[in-house]
Every structure is written in structure tokens, then in C-alpha cells.
Design a protein around this motif. Structure first.
Motif, PDB file in Angstrom:
ATOM      1  N   PHE A  66      -9.872   4.037  -4.250  1.00 12.56           N
ATOM      2  CA  PHE A  66      -8.527   3.715  -4.011  1.00 12.56           C
ATOM      3  C   PHE A  66      -8.256   3.224  -5.683  1.00 12.56           C
ATOM      4  O   PHE A  66      -8.952   3.229  -6.435  1.00 12.56           O
ATOM      5  CB  PHE A  66      -8.365   2.479  -3.306  1.00 12.56           C
ATOM      6  CG  PHE A  66      -9.284   1.614  -3.277  1.00 12.56           C
ATOM      7  CD1 PHE A  66      -9.310   0.464  -4.281  1.00 12.56           C
ATOM      8  CD2 PHE A  66     -10.551   1.480  -2.482  1.00 12.56           C
ATOM      9  CE1 PHE A  66     -10.370  -0.489  -4.304  1.00 12.56           C
ATOM     10  CE2 PHE A  66     -11.550   0.750  -2.336  1.00 12.56           C
ATOM     11  CZ  PHE A  66     -11.371  -0.457  -3.442  1.00 12.56           C
TER      12      PHE A  66
ATOM     13  N   TYR B 168     -10.564   4.177   3.006  1.00 15.81           N
ATOM     14  CA  TYR B 168     -10.903   5.360   2.442  1.00 15.81           C
ATOM     15  C   TYR B 168     -11.966   5.501   1.410  1.00 15.81           C
ATOM     16  O   TYR B 168     -12.496   6.533   1.201  1.00 15.81           O
ATOM     17  CB  TYR B 168      -9.754   6.024   1.833  1.00 15.81           C
ATOM     18  CG  TYR B 168      -8.750   6.362   2.925  1.00 15.81           C
ATOM     19  CD1 TYR B 168      -8.751   7.628   3.846  1.00 15.81           C
ATOM     20  CD2 TYR B 168      -7.624   5.581   3.272  1.00 15.81           C
ATOM     21  CE1 TYR B 168      -7.752   7.916   4.942  1.00 15.81           C
ATOM     22  CE2 TYR B 168      -6.609   6.136   4.170  1.00 15.81           C
ATOM     23  CZ  TYR B 168      -6.877   7.111   4.986  1.00 15.81           C
ATOM     24  OH  TYR B 168      -5.935   7.581   5.887  1.00 15.81           O
TER      25      TYR B 168
ATOM     26  N   SER C 105       0.731  -1.082  -0.060  1.00 11.96           N
ATOM     27  CA  SER C 105      -0.044  -0.019  -0.212  1.00 11.96           C
ATOM     28  C   SER C 105       0.935   1.235  -0.029  1.00 11.96           C
ATOM     29  O   SER C 105       1.686   1.445   0.903  1.00 11.96           O
ATOM     30  CB  SER C 105      -1.015   0.027   1.259  1.00 11.96           C
ATOM     31  OG  SER C 105      -1.654   1.086   1.171  1.00 11.96           O
TER      32      SER C 105
ATOM     33  N   ASN D  72      -3.684   3.259  -1.387  1.00 13.71           N
ATOM     34  CA  ASN D  72      -4.020   3.620  -0.006  1.00 13.71           C
ATOM     35  C   ASN D  72      -4.914   2.477   0.455  1.00 13.71           C
ATOM     36  O   ASN D  72      -5.519   1.603  -0.398  1.00 13.71           O
ATOM     37  CB  ASN D  72      -4.631   4.593   0.022  1.00 13.71           C
ATOM     38  CG  ASN D  72      -5.722   5.130  -0.797  1.00 13.71           C
ATOM     39  OD1 ASN D  72      -5.784   5.712  -2.147  1.00 13.71           O
ATOM     40  ND2 ASN D  72      -7.085   4.563  -0.581  1.00 13.71           N
TER      41      ASN D  72
ATOM     42  N   LYS E 127      -5.418   4.756   7.923  1.00 13.15           N
ATOM     43  CA  LYS E 127      -4.062   4.617   7.581  1.00 13.15           C
ATOM     44  C   LYS E 127      -3.083   3.437   8.560  1.00 13.15           C
ATOM     45  O   LYS E 127      -2.086   3.163   8.071  1.00 13.15           O
ATOM     46  CB  LYS E 127      -3.200   5.863   7.597  1.00 13.15           C
ATOM     47  CG  LYS E 127      -2.904   6.498   8.820  1.00 13.15           C
ATOM     48  CD  LYS E 127      -2.278   7.799   8.708  1.00 13.15           C
ATOM     49  CE  LYS E 127      -2.040   8.605  10.085  1.00 13.15           C
ATOM     50  NZ  LYS E 127      -1.105   9.902   9.642  1.00 13.15           N
TER      51      LYS E 127
ATOM     52  N   TYR F 291      -0.154   4.226   0.733  1.00 14.48           N
ATOM     53  CA  TYR F 291      -0.406   5.141   1.963  1.00 14.48           C
ATOM     54  C   TYR F 291      -1.418   4.259   2.815  1.00 14.48           C
ATOM     55  O   TYR F 291      -2.363   3.847   2.562  1.00 14.48           O
ATOM     56  CB  TYR F 291      -1.525   6.404   1.499  1.00 14.48           C
ATOM     57  CG  TYR F 291      -1.587   7.332   2.656  1.00 14.48           C
ATOM     58  CD1 TYR F 291      -0.900   8.419   2.679  1.00 14.48           C
ATOM     59  CD2 TYR F 291      -2.808   7.172   3.417  1.00 14.48           C
ATOM     60  CE1 TYR F 291      -0.982   9.408   3.678  1.00 14.48           C
ATOM     61  CE2 TYR F 291      -2.888   8.126   4.405  1.00 14.48           C
ATOM     62  CZ  TYR F 291      -2.116   9.309   4.428  1.00 14.48           C
ATOM     63  OH  TYR F 291      -2.250  10.251   5.420  1.00 14.48           O
ATOM     64  N   GLY F 292      -0.639   3.935   4.072  1.00 13.76           N
ATOM     65  CA  GLY F 292      -1.231   3.199   4.982  1.00 13.76           C
ATOM     66  C   GLY F 292      -0.262   1.944   5.581  1.00 13.76           C
ATOM     67  O   GLY F 292       0.482   1.328   4.718  1.00 13.76           O
TER      68      GLY F 292
END
Length: 273
Positions: free
Chosen positions: A51, A48, A13, A44, A261, A15-16
Motif C-alpha cells: 500500500f 493487501y 482509502s 487501499n 476490500k 480502494y476499499g
């Protein structure tokens, strides 16, 4: 000879702190040589809601051919998120061949939670993931995944001794090694079920559930179990250490504003390992 080379097959990933982003720091801190084969590149964490995912199946096929030509081998392979039935079959065939050479196989069959499969997971994927579990030395499904693979109701509010026995018997009939089932409501308590083999029965290890959700805690759990068992620690000790670590990490981060995250694992490596 020390078992030191571990291959992680999981997604990455951007972001995270989940999947490879969570597992690599843990196993590197434990002094393993850590190698990876990404099953997908994800923008990410999926929490969220928006993605982008790049499926890496073609890259995986080509990479495994190169590694085979170069004679690369590993002391252990730990598998996580797999995007499709095609990938699941590829990973199954690779792990099956590597096991013949003495490689330890640890499988986290990431397919679902809360009584249902994740979007995009098909029955064919379940079939190949079940076959992958059958060649594993240790599997760490959550209760939803364990039920789906063994044909038990995945939506019960509480599971009995007979329910757990049925699940374990079906896993052992497939050829699985040790079975660790997480997040199971068992006899009115939140538990992790641990069964080392078909002859030893099982132990239900209760824990206090903290009512917050972080993505990546399953990856953290699997990484610690894998690392400690490869260090020749007893499986029960490895499972208890993983449970304690996850509980500690959640308690330290439960007031974080952005939980999507994941947990900033690098801050806590000295505390949990």
C-alpha cells in the motif's frame, strides 16, 4: 435545534470500504450534513500487504486554521485513525476547543488489535490518544485499545468483572464520558461492554461471533453509534443497533472472495438503518 452537522476525522482509502469511505455513506443516509478532515490518503486497505500512504498532517494544520478563520463549527466530531503523535496532539487540541462550544466528541481510538499495537503506533501516540479520549463524550475502543490506554493486560483470553471495572474506573478518572468496549472476551462469551457513566456500572451485551474478518466493521459500528446518539437515541439502543448492523453485514458477505476490500455498504443502507 437539530444536531445535524458532523465532522469525521479519519483516513480515506482509494480502494476499499473503510474509514471515511464506509462512514460517509452511513451518516449521509441518516440525513446528516457530513464533513471530513482526512488524516491520510491510503491507496487501499492495508490487508493487501502492499500500500501507499500520504500523511496529511500539514494539510490538516492549514485546514483547521482556515476553518477557524471562517468560523466553521460542528454539532459533533467523530475521530478515527490518526497517523502519528503529532496528529493526535493536533486533533486533541481541536476537539478540546470545539467541546467548549458544545460540540459532541466521539472517539474511536484506532491503535491496535489482537493484544498489540499496529505497526507505527508509538507510546507518544498512545499518550495523546488517551488525552483525546479524556475529552470525549463517547469512546468506542476495542479491548486491546482499552487495555493499552489503561495499563491492563491486553492479551488475556478472558476478562472478568474486576478487569472491566478496573478499565472503566481508569477511563472515568481521566474524564471520559460514556465507554463502549468492543470485541471483548468476557466471562466465556464475545461481548460489547457498555457503560454510560461512572455511577451506572456496565452492561455486557453478548453476540455470536462469525469467524471471518472484514476491514471497516469498526468504522461502521462507530458511525452508527455516532449517528443514533446524535439523533437523541439512548446510547444502549445505538450500540445494539450498531451491533446488529455489523452482524447482519458480515453474515451477508461472509462468502465474498475478496474480503480485504471491506463490505459494500451502499447495498445495505436501507436494510440496516
Amino acid at each position: 435545534m437539530e444536531k445535524n452537522k458532523i465532522l469525521l476525522i479519519n483516513d480515506i482509502s482509494g480502494y476499499g470500504k473503510v474509514a471515511l469511505s464506509a462512514m460517509i455513506p452511513i451518516l449521509s443516509h441518516m440525513k446528516f450534513q457530513v464533513f471530513n478532515l482526512p488524516t491520510a490518503v491510503v491507496s487501499n486497505t492495508l490487508d493487501y500487504g502492499q500500500f501507499e500512504i500520504l500523511d496529511t498532517t500539514d494539510y490538516m494544520k492549514k485546514t483547521l486554521k482556515v476553518w477557524d478563520n471562517l468560523g466553521f463549527s460542528f454539532d459533533a466530531i467523530c475521530t478515527g485513525f490518526i497517523t502519528s503523535a503529532e496528529q493526535a496532539e493536533l486533533v486533541y487540541e481541536y476537539c478540546k476547543e470545539q467541546k467548549k462550544q458544545g460540540t459532541k466528541i466521539i472517539v474511536d481510538p484506532i491503535m491496535g488489535d489482537d493484544g498489540k499495537l499496529y505497526n507505527g503506533i508509538t507510546e507518544k501516540t498512545v499518550l495523546y490518544m488517551t488525552k483525546l479520549c479524556a475529552v470525549a463524550d463517547v469512546i468506542v475502543p476495542n479491548i486491546t485499545e482499552a487495555c493499552i490506554m489503561t495499563g491492563v493486560d491486553p492479551q488475556k483470553d478472558d476478562y472478568t468483572y474486576a478487569d472491566v471495572q478496573e478499565i472503566l474506573e481508569k477511563f472515568y478518572a481521566l474524564g471520559c464520558g460514556s465507554v463502549v468496549i468492543t470485541s471483548i472476551p468476557y466471562e466465556n462469551a464475545s461481548c460489547t461492554i457498555l457503560s454510560e457513566d461512572s455511577a451506572s456500572g456496565f452492561e455486557a451485551i453478548p453476540y455470536k461471533e462469525i469467524p471471518v474478518r472484514f476491514p471497516g466493521t469498526g468504522d461502521i459500528f462507530a458511525a452508527i453509534v455516532a449517528g443514533k446518539t446524535l439523533r437523541d437515541d439512548h446510547l444502549e439502543n445505538a450500540v445494539r443497533a450498531a451491533m446488529q448492523a455489523v452482524s447482519y453485514l458480515i453474515s451477508k458477505n461472509e462468502t465474498n472472495i475478496d474480503k480485504y476490500k471491506g463490505i459494500p455498504i451502499e447495498r445495505y443502507l436501507e436494510d440496516i438503518l
